[in-house]
Design a protein around this motif. Structure first.
Motif, PDB file in Angstrom:
ATOM      1  N   GLY A   1       7.162 -15.130  70.204  1.00 48.27           N
ATOM      2  CA  GLY A   1       5.929 -15.834  69.642  1.00 48.27           C
ATOM      3  C   GLY A   1       5.190 -16.500  70.866  1.00 48.27           C
ATOM      4  O   GLY A   1       4.160 -17.226  70.608  1.00 48.27           O
ATOM      5  N   PHE A   2       5.466 -16.095  72.295  1.00 53.14           N
ATOM      6  CA  PHE A   2       4.569 -16.716  73.203  1.00 53.14           C
ATOM      7  C   PHE A   2       4.318 -15.360  74.287  1.00 53.14           C
ATOM      8  O   PHE A   2       5.019 -14.569  74.196  1.00 53.14           O
TER       9      PHE A   2
ATOM     10  N   SER B   1       0.770 -19.616  73.599  1.00 51.62           N
ATOM     11  CA  SER B   1       1.358 -19.434  72.108  1.00 51.62           C
ATOM     12  C   SER B   1       0.273 -18.704  71.441  1.00 51.62           C
ATOM     13  O   SER B   1      -0.870 -18.519  72.018  1.00 51.62           O
ATOM     14  N   LYS B   2       0.654 -18.384  70.159  1.00 53.44           N
ATOM     15  CA  LYS B   2      -0.427 -17.722  69.338  1.00 53.44           C
ATOM     16  C   LYS B   2      -1.601 -18.299  69.167  1.00 53.44           C
ATOM     17  O   LYS B   2      -3.015 -17.838  69.472  1.00 53.44           O
ATOM     18  N   SER B   3      -1.935 -19.547  68.950  1.00 55.32           N
ATOM     19  CA  SER B   3      -2.882 -20.577  69.005  1.00 55.32           C
ATOM     20  C   SER B   3      -3.845 -20.553  70.042  1.00 55.32           C
ATOM     21  O   SER B   3      -4.901 -20.359  70.071  1.00 55.32           O
ATOM     22  N   GLU B   4      -3.143 -20.732  71.230  1.00 59.09           N
ATOM     23  CA  GLU B   4      -3.629 -20.917  72.543  1.00 59.09           C
ATOM     24  C   GLU B   4      -4.411 -19.414  72.850  1.00 59.09           C
ATOM     25  O   GLU B   4      -5.330 -19.397  73.518  1.00 59.09           O
TER      26      GLU B   4
ATOM     27  N   LYS C   1       3.106 -21.082  79.174  1.00 57.17           N
ATOM     28  CA  LYS C   1       3.072 -19.997  78.323  1.00 57.17           C
ATOM     29  C   LYS C   1       1.965 -20.085  77.085  1.00 57.17           C
ATOM     30  O   LYS C   1       1.617 -21.191  77.004  1.00 57.17           O
TER      31      LYS C   1
ATOM     32  N   ASP D   1       3.498  -9.473  73.860  1.00 54.06           N
ATOM     33  CA  ASP D   1       4.623 -10.375  73.569  1.00 54.06           C
ATOM     34  C   ASP D   1       5.797  -9.290  73.406  1.00 54.06           C
ATOM     35  O   ASP D   1       6.257  -9.185  72.506  1.00 54.06           O
TER      36      ASP D   1
ATOM     37  N   ASP E   1       4.845 -15.328  78.113  1.00 51.40           N
ATOM     38  CA  ASP E   1       5.214 -16.141  79.229  1.00 51.40           C
ATOM     39  C   ASP E   1       4.431 -15.477  80.459  1.00 51.40           C
ATOM     40  O   ASP E   1       3.411 -14.689  80.253  1.00 51.40           O
TER      41      ASP E   1
ATOM     42  N   ASP F   1      -3.521 -23.025  79.025  1.00 49.23           N
ATOM     43  CA  ASP F   1      -2.309 -23.558  78.617  1.00 49.23           C
ATOM     44  C   ASP F   1      -2.749 -24.880  78.214  1.00 49.23           C
ATOM     45  O   ASP F   1      -2.400 -25.742  79.044  1.00 49.23           O
TER      46      ASP F   1
END
Length: 354
Positions: free
Chosen positions: A32-33, A77-80, A75, A27, A35, A69
């Protein structure tokens, strides 16, 4: 050594702190993503070997990102990313592998259906030293052998063509039909059938696995083609998909993620087994130089079909690095991502329990 390689060298982990460190490494803009561009960099580091990167193409990177995704905002996320690490990347970096050796039987080598009598002029015996070498050098997690195991009255045998009525659409009559022709049986169900010489009859010498093929201790043998009313090219399903063998259950029992397919014949039983393998969700590799075929045209058509269905075609000298995940093929990475997305969809569709 790139960031992913460091984790592999130090034993792959799904510890959240480790995953967070990795996420932050890629990142670069700290939003926070990951891309699309940052994800491409991650893929270039992940799908590489000692010879360099896979030169990730945008279309392939976008296809993988789309599967991982969840909210489709292009993009991660941290969770994904954490879910992807746990349910996708672990299979990329630590696959569970099975070798399927298809129909290396006497009748296909020096018997009634020997390949050297067909247009491609292949010698079926040639696959044996190639397969034996792989079995001696490559640490497959499980090995399985398939066998044609036909009853004497099997529908595929040319000599049995008069045992069953033909459908009116059959272009060849039972009186004129000969080996190599395709007829249509009335059924039910209506069945189109290529007629073969009588071969691999149950308990016959021709049905035995060739004595020079190495049989691995703890391996399995799966019989196919046991129903007299339907042929079975694939080691998974019969040709009409009326029933299946125990193969998929055995693979699932061993938690197999990656299936490697080889044997006889390229354009028939091996090819259809590979197609059904990927249909069942296994990442599938077709070992081309460990196969021999019936016709050149048939092999070329099958090769195109395999590639079109996401199956990787490899040579035997490439397999060890694939099995040990030292070379990580991007097409196999996409298949793993599709499997993860399918699993997510199935979980979301289940009714909640109150």
């Amino acid at each position: 050594m790139n960031y992913i390689e460091k984790f592999i060298k130090s034993s792959f982990s799904i510890d959240k702190n480790v995953v967070t460190d990795c996420f932050l490494h890629y990142d670069k803009n700290r939003d926070g993503f990951l891309d699309a561009h940052e994800f491409e960099v991650f893929l270039n580091d992940t799908f590489s070997d000692s010879g360099g990167t896979n030169n990730i193409q945008y279309e392939m990177a976008a296809a993988i990102l789309k599967q991982l995704d969840e909210d489709q905002d292009n993009k991660l996320s941290k969770s994904e990313f954490y879910k992807s690490w746990r349910y996708w990347l672990k299979y990329v970096l630590n696959p569970v592998t099975a070798l399927l050796v298809i129909d290396v039987q006497n009748d296909f080598i020096n018997g009634s259906l020997a390949l050297n009598g067909y247009p491609a002029g292949h010698d079926g015996y040639d696959v044996i030293p190639v397969i034996n070498k792989m079995l001696g050098e490559i640490p497959f997690d499980v090995v399985m052998y398939s066998k044609d195991w036909h009853p004497p009255n099997h529908i595929s045998f040319g000599e049995n063509v008069k045992l069953r009525p033909l459908h009116e659409t059959s272009k060849v009559s039972s009186d004129d039909a000969k080996v190599g022709d395709t007829v249509v049986f009335r059924g039910p169900p209506i069945t189109e059938q290529c007629l073969w010489p009588t071969h691999c009859v149950q308990n016959s010498k021709g049905a035995e696995i060739h004595c020079d093929l190495k049989i691995v201790e703890g391996s399995y043998v799966v019989n196919k083609g046991t129903n007299p009313e339907v042929d079975s090219y694939s080691a998974f399903w019969d040709n009409n998909k009326l029933s299946q063998t125990e193969l998929v259950n055995l693979l699932s029992k061993h938690h197999v993620t990656d299936v490697y397919v080889c044997g006889l014949a390229y354009d028939v039983c091996v090819g259809f087994t590979a197609l059904h393998s990927v249909e069942h969700g296994f990442r599938t590799v077709f070992i081309e130089d460990a196969c021999r075929g019936v016709t050149q045209e048939g092999m070329e058509k099958m090769s195109d079909n395999l590639k079109g269905n996401g199956i990787v075609i490899a040579q035997s000298n490439e397999v060890k690095n694939l099995v040990e995940a030292r070379h990580r093929n991007l097409q196999l990475g996409l298949q793993a991502a599709k499997n993860m997305a399918l699993g997510r969809e199935m979980a979301q569709s289940r009714p909640s329990v109150i």
